[in-house]
Design an enzyme around this catalytic site. Structure first.
Site, PDB file in Angstrom:
ATOM      1  CG  HIS A 194      -2.286   0.613   0.902  1.00 13.98           C
ATOM      2  ND1 HIS A 194      -2.597   1.163  -0.314  1.00 13.98           N
ATOM      3  CD2 HIS A 194      -3.393   0.769   1.675  1.00 13.98           C
ATOM      4  CE1 HIS A 194      -3.831   1.632  -0.285  1.00 13.98           C
ATOM      5  NE2 HIS A 194      -4.341   1.403   0.913  1.00 13.98           N
ATOM      6  NE  ARG A 195       6.291   0.145   1.843  1.00 14.11           N
ATOM      7  CZ  ARG A 195       7.486  -0.424   2.019  1.00 14.11           C
ATOM      8  NH1 ARG A 195       8.361   0.139   2.853  1.00 14.11           N
ATOM      9  NH2 ARG A 195       7.815  -1.520   1.384  1.00 14.11           N
TER      10      ARG A 195
END
Length: 458
Positions: free
Chosen positions: A429-430
């Site tokens: 999700h980064r």
């Protein structure tokens, strides 16, 4: 002089067969002492933290000794096999001893002045002993000491403490009598540290404490071998465990799911098996799913990236090294197909077939498991509907394929039995937000529902 030539023993050391590996386990020896080996011949198989690798010997000769038995973990750089190599002398001739240099007789020289506190100056010149009565060694030593202290005669009891001028000045400034200082320097010379120690107050004696009872040693761990089996964690399994823990607690995972009708894809698989161009190649649902993922990555290239924590940068990859998770007797490995994005369907089938066969035989090389960008894991072969896969370290996404089975499905307004599967996409999700991850997963599902999109979208 030796005229015979015998074999010299060469030591073959454990190489670093990967990148930065520190040890490897010897799985199997292919030679025994007394066997003749040739340059390039495989002598053993070892397992590193990444794969099982065969090691070739780099010279011809006869095996003298195997340094370690099978099952031993050996550090990189340690000798594992000794080989007698013909053509060199068994023993090197001893080096000639250097001739002693002739000592010239020195002429009598004037006495060298001696600085008090710096010791007697040394000279390379040797002198003949003077004729006449010799001075006893003890008296000569006393005389030298007396001269060093600036006194005549042999009275040693009244000698001046040995110290260099700066040390004497320091003692004077600090009010320290050098006669009361215990020297610690060579030949009894007082040092600056000795003077400072004489100034510093003596530490108070520590109070005497009653000895504490020694802790009881823990009882050795025992277990019932008939009820438990313990397997050492090492090699590929150990590396996989460390990688998964690192990935799970470093990259924030998000997993999305989609259930899709793959009936048309399964029909295409059967058609391709009859295609002349695909004859002899591995054709299965995994092949078409892999191709569908590659097409989805082409349509959404930002999914193919990695996070560089040291540089605080997102690294976009303009190539796809497609990893395929494979369960082997030695543990889970993830070899990858290099530049999978540039391969045609027949080429991709060839690469998949080679990858699976090599992994099954335990011959996957460390290089084949490096540089992956995106991975597929097929849990459906175990009858599992889906899962939440953990990212391969350094990658941004992994697609899990569930089992394909007949299920009631609404097709063209009617409930019919259709081939259905569930896909799960985990992503970092980064790097990947929900929109991008959803687009990739939706594209894969759309291609599997309508496989003709492999042609129109590729």
């Amino acid at each position: 002089m030796t005229t015979m030539t015998e074999a010299s023993v060469r030591e073959f050391k454990m190489p670093d067969v990967g990148e930065g590996l520190t040890e490897a386990e010897i799985l199997k020896w292919y030679v025994q002492p007394g066997d003749t080996v040739t340059d390039g011949q495989v002598v053993c198989e070892v397992e590193t933290a990444k794969a099982a690798v065969e090691l070739p010997i780099p010279y011809d000769g006869v095996v003298r000794e195997l340094r370690f038995p099978e099952g031993t973990t050996v550090a990189v750089g340690t000798s594992i096999i000794a080989v007698a190599v013909a053509g060199s002398s068994a023993e090197a001739p001893p080096e000639p001893k250097p001739e002693p240099e002739p000592v010239e007789e020195a002429k009598p020289a004037a006495r060298t002045p001696v600085l008090v506190g710096y010791g007697v100056s040394t000279s390379a010149t040797k002198r003949r002993p003077r004729k006449g009565a010799e001075i006893p060694a003890q008296e000569a030593s006393a005389a030298v000491q007396a001269e060093l202290n600036g006194h005549a005669g042999t009275a040693v009891a009244e000698r001046r403490p040995l110290a260099k001028p700066p040390v004497r000045k320091l003692a004077k400034d600090l009010g320290v009598d050098l006669a009361t200082v215990t020297p610690s320097g060579p030949d009894g010379i007082i040092t600056r540290e000795d003077v400072h120690a004489a100034v510093a107050p003596a530490p108070a004696p520590e109070p005497v404490r009653a000895p504490e009872p020694a802790p009881l040693s823990p009882a050795p761990v025992t277990y019932d071998t008939t009820r438990e089996t313990r397997i050492p964690v090492k090699g590929v399994r150990k590396a996989t465990a460390a990688a998964m823990v690192g990935s799970a607690f470093t990259a924030p995972h998000v997993t999305e799911f989609v259930t899709v009708d793959v009936t048309r894809t399964m029909k295409l698989v059967e058609e391709l098996k009859q295609d002349k161009e695909m004859q002899g190649r591995r054709v299965n649902p995994l092949l078409l799913i892999a191709k569908a993922l590659l097409v989805a990555i082409k349509r959404n290239p930002d999914i193919n990236a990695s996070w560089d924590d040291a540089a605080q940068e997102i690294v976009l990859k303009h190539y796809v090294n497609l990893g395929i998770a494979a369960a082997t007797p030695r543990g889970l490995i993830v070899p990858n197909i290099k530049d999978a994005h540039a391969k045609t369907l027949p080429q991709l089938a060839d690469s998949l077939g080679e990858l699976v066969s090599t992994a099954r035989d335990g011959k996957t090389s460390p290089a084949a498991m490096q540089g992956g960008t995106v991975t597929i894991t097929n849990v459906g072969v175990f009858g599992i509907d889906t899962g939440t896969p953990i990212l391969n370290p350094g990658e941004s996404a992994i697609l899990a394929i569930g089992t394909i089975k007949l299920q009631p499905w609404v097709h063209k307004g009617k409930v019919k039995p259709r081939q259905v599967t569930t896909l799960a996409l985990s992503f970092d999700h980064r790097l990947v937000d929900g929109e991008l991850g959803s687009k990739v997963l939706a594209d894969v599902a759309a291609i599997l529902e309508q496989p003709k999109r492999l042609i129109t979208w590729a």
